[in-house]
Enzyme design. Structure first.
Site, PDB file in Angstrom:
ATOM      1  N   THR A 260       0.926  -1.162  -0.114  1.00  0.00           N
ATOM      2  CA  THR A 260       0.054  -0.004  -0.006  1.00  0.00           C
ATOM      3  C   THR A 260       0.866   1.224  -0.091  1.00  0.00           C
ATOM      4  O   THR A 260       0.823   2.041   0.913  1.00  0.00           O
ATOM      5  CB  THR A 260      -0.987   0.048   1.197  1.00  0.00           C
ATOM      6  OG1 THR A 260      -0.113   0.009   2.443  1.00  0.00           O
ATOM      7  CG2 THR A 260      -1.965  -1.127   1.274  1.00  0.00           C
ATOM      8  N   LEU A 263      -0.371   4.749   0.989  1.00  0.00           N
ATOM      9  CA  LEU A 263      -1.789   4.745   1.306  1.00  0.00           C
ATOM     10  C   LEU A 263      -1.545   4.069   2.701  1.00  0.00           C
ATOM     11  O   LEU A 263      -0.801   3.100   2.978  1.00  0.00           O
ATOM     12  CB  LEU A 263      -2.706   3.879   0.446  1.00  0.00           C
ATOM     13  CG  LEU A 263      -2.986   4.536  -0.745  1.00  0.00           C
ATOM     14  CD1 LEU A 263      -3.596   3.559  -1.691  1.00  0.00           C
ATOM     15  CD2 LEU A 263      -3.894   5.888  -0.780  1.00  0.00           C
ATOM     16  N   HIS A 370       9.703   1.902  18.223  1.00  0.00           N
ATOM     17  CA  HIS A 370       8.916   0.731  17.692  1.00  0.00           C
ATOM     18  C   HIS A 370       8.710  -0.318  19.148  1.00  0.00           C
ATOM     19  O   HIS A 370       9.838  -0.359  19.970  1.00  0.00           O
ATOM     20  CB  HIS A 370       9.374   0.124  16.631  1.00  0.00           C
ATOM     21  CG  HIS A 370      10.824  -0.544  16.727  1.00  0.00           C
ATOM     22  ND1 HIS A 370      11.117  -1.998  16.841  1.00  0.00           N
ATOM     23  CD2 HIS A 370      12.164  -0.063  16.540  1.00  0.00           C
ATOM     24  CE1 HIS A 370      12.016  -2.292  16.791  1.00  0.00           C
ATOM     25  NE2 HIS A 370      13.117  -1.079  16.666  1.00  0.00           N
ATOM     26  N   ASP A 380      17.383  -3.823  21.165  1.00  0.00           N
ATOM     27  CA  ASP A 380      16.536  -3.335  20.024  1.00  0.00           C
ATOM     28  C   ASP A 380      15.231  -4.139  20.080  1.00  0.00           C
ATOM     29  O   ASP A 380      15.163  -5.165  19.768  1.00  0.00           O
ATOM     30  CB  ASP A 380      17.541  -3.488  18.807  1.00  0.00           C
ATOM     31  CG  ASP A 380      16.552  -3.076  17.220  1.00  0.00           C
ATOM     32  OD1 ASP A 380      15.552  -2.171  17.595  1.00  0.00           O
ATOM     33  OD2 ASP A 380      17.104  -3.522  16.188  1.00  0.00           O
ATOM     34  N   GLU A 418       8.070  -2.631  13.000  1.00  0.00           N
ATOM     35  CA  GLU A 418       9.218  -1.624  12.578  1.00  0.00           C
ATOM     36  C   GLU A 418      10.344  -2.539  11.937  1.00  0.00           C
ATOM     37  O   GLU A 418      10.761  -2.186  10.820  1.00  0.00           O
ATOM     38  CB  GLU A 418       9.855  -0.873  13.749  1.00  0.00           C
ATOM     39  CG  GLU A 418      11.084  -0.059  13.333  1.00  0.00           C
ATOM     40  CD  GLU A 418      12.431  -0.503  13.402  1.00  0.00           C
ATOM     41  OE1 GLU A 418      13.279   0.388  13.114  1.00  0.00           O
ATOM     42  OE2 GLU A 418      12.512  -1.494  13.579  1.00  0.00           O
ATOM     43  N   GLU A 419      10.616  -3.768  12.450  1.00  0.00           N
ATOM     44  CA  GLU A 419      11.527  -4.564  11.744  1.00  0.00           C
ATOM     45  C   GLU A 419      11.318  -5.012  10.494  1.00  0.00           C
ATOM     46  O   GLU A 419      12.181  -5.548   9.826  1.00  0.00           O
ATOM     47  CB  GLU A 419      11.886  -5.693  12.995  1.00  0.00           C
ATOM     48  CG  GLU A 419      12.182  -5.356  14.347  1.00  0.00           C
ATOM     49  CD  GLU A 419      13.621  -4.833  14.320  1.00  0.00           C
ATOM     50  OE1 GLU A 419      14.119  -4.649  13.257  1.00  0.00           O
ATOM     51  OE2 GLU A 419      14.131  -4.674  15.364  1.00  0.00           O
ATOM     52  N   GLU A 427       2.630   3.930   8.260  1.00  0.00           N
ATOM     53  CA  GLU A 427       1.411   3.970   7.889  1.00  0.00           C
ATOM     54  C   GLU A 427       0.735   5.130   8.658  1.00  0.00           C
ATOM     55  O   GLU A 427      -0.325   5.510   8.143  1.00  0.00           O
ATOM     56  CB  GLU A 427       0.697   2.595   8.619  1.00  0.00           C
ATOM     57  CG  GLU A 427       1.430   1.278   7.795  1.00  0.00           C
ATOM     58  CD  GLU A 427       1.318   1.631   6.054  1.00  0.00           C
ATOM     59  OE1 GLU A 427       0.391   1.616   5.626  1.00  0.00           O
ATOM     60  OE2 GLU A 427       2.537   1.621   5.757  1.00  0.00           O
ATOM     61  N   GLU A 430       1.195   8.159   6.854  1.00  0.00           N
ATOM     62  CA  GLU A 430       0.294   7.995   5.612  1.00  0.00           C
ATOM     63  C   GLU A 430      -0.983   8.517   5.948  1.00  0.00           C
ATOM     64  O   GLU A 430      -1.827   9.136   5.240  1.00  0.00           O
ATOM     65  CB  GLU A 430       0.604   6.865   4.921  1.00  0.00           C
ATOM     66  CG  GLU A 430       1.775   6.619   4.197  1.00  0.00           C
ATOM     67  CD  GLU A 430       2.236   5.311   3.537  1.00  0.00           C
ATOM     68  OE1 GLU A 430       3.004   5.237   2.771  1.00  0.00           O
ATOM     69  OE2 GLU A 430       1.478   4.040   4.110  1.00  0.00           O
ATOM     70  N   ASP A 447      14.869   4.936  19.808  1.00  0.00           N
ATOM     71  CA  ASP A 447      14.976   3.307  19.324  1.00  0.00           C
ATOM     72  C   ASP A 447      15.692   2.245  20.319  1.00  0.00           C
ATOM     73  O   ASP A 447      15.167   2.075  21.481  1.00  0.00           O
ATOM     74  CB  ASP A 447      15.190   3.119  18.092  1.00  0.00           C
ATOM     75  CG  ASP A 447      14.996   1.838  17.487  1.00  0.00           C
ATOM     76  OD1 ASP A 447      14.808   0.850  18.230  1.00  0.00           O
ATOM     77  OD2 ASP A 447      14.948   1.494  15.885  1.00  0.00           O
TER      78      ASP A 447
END
Length: 740
Positions: A260, A263, A370, A380, A418-419, A427, A430, A447
């Site tokens: 997407t 979008l 994330h 992480d 995120e990974e 997203e 967007e 992070d």
């Protein structure tokens, strides 16, 4: 009659004047609406000191312990547990945020098949297996034996079963395959490459051009372990990567959901066909540990690899004939990959939380990290999440107790998936593109909050340099009684500024290394990414050695990364200090002069590298020079106007106007047509570049291509990017100028 009227008029005027005086001096000042007092308030330094005193290392440690109890790869049961944990904390009646919720997207992810594990083998001409690469990392503690530990794999690698002779392709850069192809027919071969130099997916994309049918990727001990190979020198005996450790990762080039583009990935959103996805491996790819890589590379035949391709194994790195040495027990054998990855659209959740601003609730400061990891993810990303949860605990309690409310609204984002390519944050940007573009003051990304415990490291838009310095001067460096984070930082990494003298070095947010990417490159929002890191004079590690492996656990973090969690605490104090200043300062703490200095440095580099050759092509750099000079002039004029104003007593509209100029300056650097081949990259100053030059990325990449090809059309492209950069800088200068 006239005399009576005159006397009456004078008496009335006198009474009216007396009434005004009584009203002016008799009415209490605090009877004015509360917003009159609030609108002129500036950041409260006492509140910042209170915040700093309340950030607790023990709380951060317990956050990390909880977050790392189970593996929590995106969309798994473990990930859902972290969703519930963050929601519970942010909805706590005493220390939570005003509002918290989960926000879901339906995203396209890639997984290994647990019923058919990926395999890498060496097989002879009769297809008998001579050697098998480990399918999972060696366990040292129960965490590695958890059934939810995902097998090492290359996310978005296609399934397939290629077989061929092995070649060593260094880092898998385009230039590496070009070099190999001069002497070796690469068609039908399997390439083994080491991490670094090129993006994960690019190692396979570059290989396929030359007919390579499969790719292996490993972490070389010289790049990560300072050459250490043996178990007694690696985890659990030190911070170094064990021989069987494997770095997982997304092998995709673009950020956001791949089906997407541009979008938000909602249920009914239009999706492109999967076969139209670009920037992912076209051939099967698999990461392996350096123990197995050594067994393969040290048996290769053919010519000796170039000196800069030689790395940490105690053998000569050969290119492959292709294939193994005639004296090897693998002689005349092939390497076979059996990859069973599959793709699926699944629900992924962001967790969002808000503290509403008191004066400018429609201006947002966003703080994010994330939540998903490849395995337990202690460093992480959970080191960052544990810090974020401590910041929200302290600030949330202040709000709940009525001690504080920020001037501007603060939004916290715990991003999902995120990974797999910065999906959750992308997203979100967007979906709320217009609102975030018009209202967001800044974004703070933490992070990996602690790579190691030596010094602070920060990358940011230049305009935010000063607020980072201001905050870091107020936090004591871990391990010191009277040395600030700022003073410690300047010892490890510094530069000489024409304006400020010797200062800590703040990096630029080029590329898309973490969730700041969509905010910087897509929206043009001033952003910061920060962490504590290691002393680079003591290690050549590319990143902390357990990165993306099954060894990135609470035990690893608490023993070798940050015993006592004091570096986590320092990051929390510094990042939280910046957050409060961005949210509470009457005037946004942005310095346009620092931005001008960075543009001037970029210009000087461009002039040195390119001007002479551009003149030969009848291309002038004068418009770019003029634009940078105009930006400097506009920045100085705005700074003078601010210094000459008593903003606390100015009309709120004047303060708002200046703040909008500062907030929107970076938006002027956006050009949606400048990098049409790069998804989501619109910022003409900080876009990624393959040139390796510290200058305007579009110009640098176009010049490198034109110089290589000599084509007139490529030189025209250089001229185009000069115009793009010059006009963007002029636009930013106009943003800093008065209204007309």
């Amino acid at each position: 009659m006239m005399k009576e009227v005159l006397i009456g008029t004078l008496c009335g005027a006198g009474l009216f004047t007396i009434g005004i005086l009584i009203g002016h001096f008799g009415i209490k000042k605090d009877s004015a609406p509360s917003w009159v007092n609030d609108v002129g308030k500036d950041v409260d330094e006492k509140l910042i000191q209170q915040f700093l005193s309340e950030v607790d290392a023990a709380q951060i440690q317990e956050n990390l312990r909880e977050l790392t109890k189970k593996p929590h790869m995106a969309t798994t049961a473990g990930d859902e547990e972290t969703v519930q944990f963050v929601l519970k904390r942010w909805q706590d009646p005493e220390t939570g945020l005003e509002k918290a919720w989960r926000q879901e997207y339906q995203v396209y992810l890639s997984f290994p098949n647990p019923e058919q594990p990926n395999k890498v083998t060496v097989v002879n001409q009769a297809d008998a297996v001579l050697f098998t690469v480990r399918e999972k990392e060696k366990p040292y503690y129960p965490e590695q034996e958890d059934p939810e530990v995902v097998q090492p794999y290359a996310a978005y690698s296609p399934a397939g079963h290629p077989k061929g002779k092995l070649v060593y392709a260094n880092q898998g850069k385009a230039s590496d395959y070009e070099y190999l192809n001069k002497t070796i027919d690469l068609r039908g071969t399997i390439a083994i490459t080491r991490y670094g130099g090129a993006g994960r997916g690019d190692k396979a994309i570059n290989a396929a051009v030359y007919g390579v049918v499969g790719v292996l990727v490993y972490t070389d001990p010289l790049d990560m372990n300072d050459g250490h190979l043996s178990e007694d020198k690696t985890y659990p005996n030190s911070w170094y990567l064990p021989p069987t450790g494997v770095e997982r990762g997304a092998y995709s080039r673009d950020f956001g959901d791949l089906l997407t583009p541009y979008l938000a990935a909602k249920e009914e959103t239009y999706r492109i066909p999967p076969e139209d996805i670009t920037g992912i491996p076209p051939i099967p790819t698999q990461p392996i540990g350096f123990e197995d890589a050594r067994a393969l590379i040290c048996e290769l035949g053919g010519e000796k690899a170039p000196s800069d391709w030689q790395r940490g194994f105690n053998c000569t790195y050969n290119l492959g004939g292709p294939g193994f040495k005639s004296t090897s027990h693998f002689n005349n054998s092939d390497v076979q990959l059996d990859i069973f990855n599959y793709e699926k659209i699944v629900n992924s959740s962001n967790v969002m939380g808000v503290i509403t601003g008191s004066v400018e609730p429609d201006r947002y400061v966003i703080y994010g990290n994330h939540r998903d990891s490849w395995v337990h993810g202690a460093i992480d990303p959970s080191s960052g999440t544990s810090v974020m949860l401590e910041i929200t605990r302290v600030l949330g309690r202040m709000v709940k107790q009525g001690k504080w409310r920020p001037r501007r609204s603060i939004i916290f984002g715990s991003w999902g998936a995120e990974e797999f390519g910065l999906i959750g944050s992308a997203e979100y940007t967007e979906e709320y593109f217009t609102k975030l573009s018009e209202r967001t003051v800044g974004y703070i990304n933490v992070d990996i909050s602690v790579f190691a415990n030596a010094t602070l490291r920060a990358s940011a838009m230049p305009s935010m340099q000063n607020v980072i310095f201001q905050a870091s001067k107020q936090v004591t460096a871990p391990g010191f009684d009277s040395t600030s984070v700022y003073d410690n930082w300047i010892r490890y990494s510094n530069r000489t500024s024409p304006t400020h003298g010797v200062i800590p070095r703040v990096g630029y947010l080029n590329g898309a290394g973490s969730d700041y990417a969509a905010f910087v490159h897509y929206l043009g929002i001033a952003s910061i990414d920060m962490s504590y890191t290691y002393d680079r004079s003591k290690t050549n590690a590319r990143i902390y050695p357990a990165y993306h492996t099954a060894y990135d656990t609470f035990d690893y973090a608490s023993k070798y990364i940050d015993p006592g969690f004091v570096s986590h605490q320092a990051v929390g104090r510094t990042a939280g200090n910046i957050l409060i200043r961005l949210a509470d300062s009457l005037l946004l703490p942005f310095n346009c002069g620092d931005y001008a200095e960075s543009l001037e440095a970029y210009l000087n580099t461009a002039v040195t590298l390119y001007e002479a050759k551009l003149k030969a092509q009848n291309i002038s750099m004068e418009p770019l020079k003029h634009a940078v000079a105009n930006f400097r002039k506009a920045a100085e004029q705005l700074d003078k106007m601010i210094q000459d104003s008593d903003l606390a007593n100015e009309t709120p509209l004047k303060v708002r106007k200046i703040n909008d100029q500062l907030m929107l300056m970076d938006r002027a650097f956006l050009n949606p047509l400048a990098f049409t081949h790069e998804y989501g990259f619109r910022h003409v100053i900080w876009a990624s570049s393959s040139s390796g030059k510290a200058t305007f990325p579009g110009i640098a990449d176009a010049f490198a291509k034109a110089e290589s090809s000599g084509l007139a059309t490529d030189w025209q492209k250089v001229h185009y990017h000069l115009s793009v950069a010059a006009q963007a800088i002029e636009g930013a200068a106009d943003m800093l100028s008065e209204v007309i």
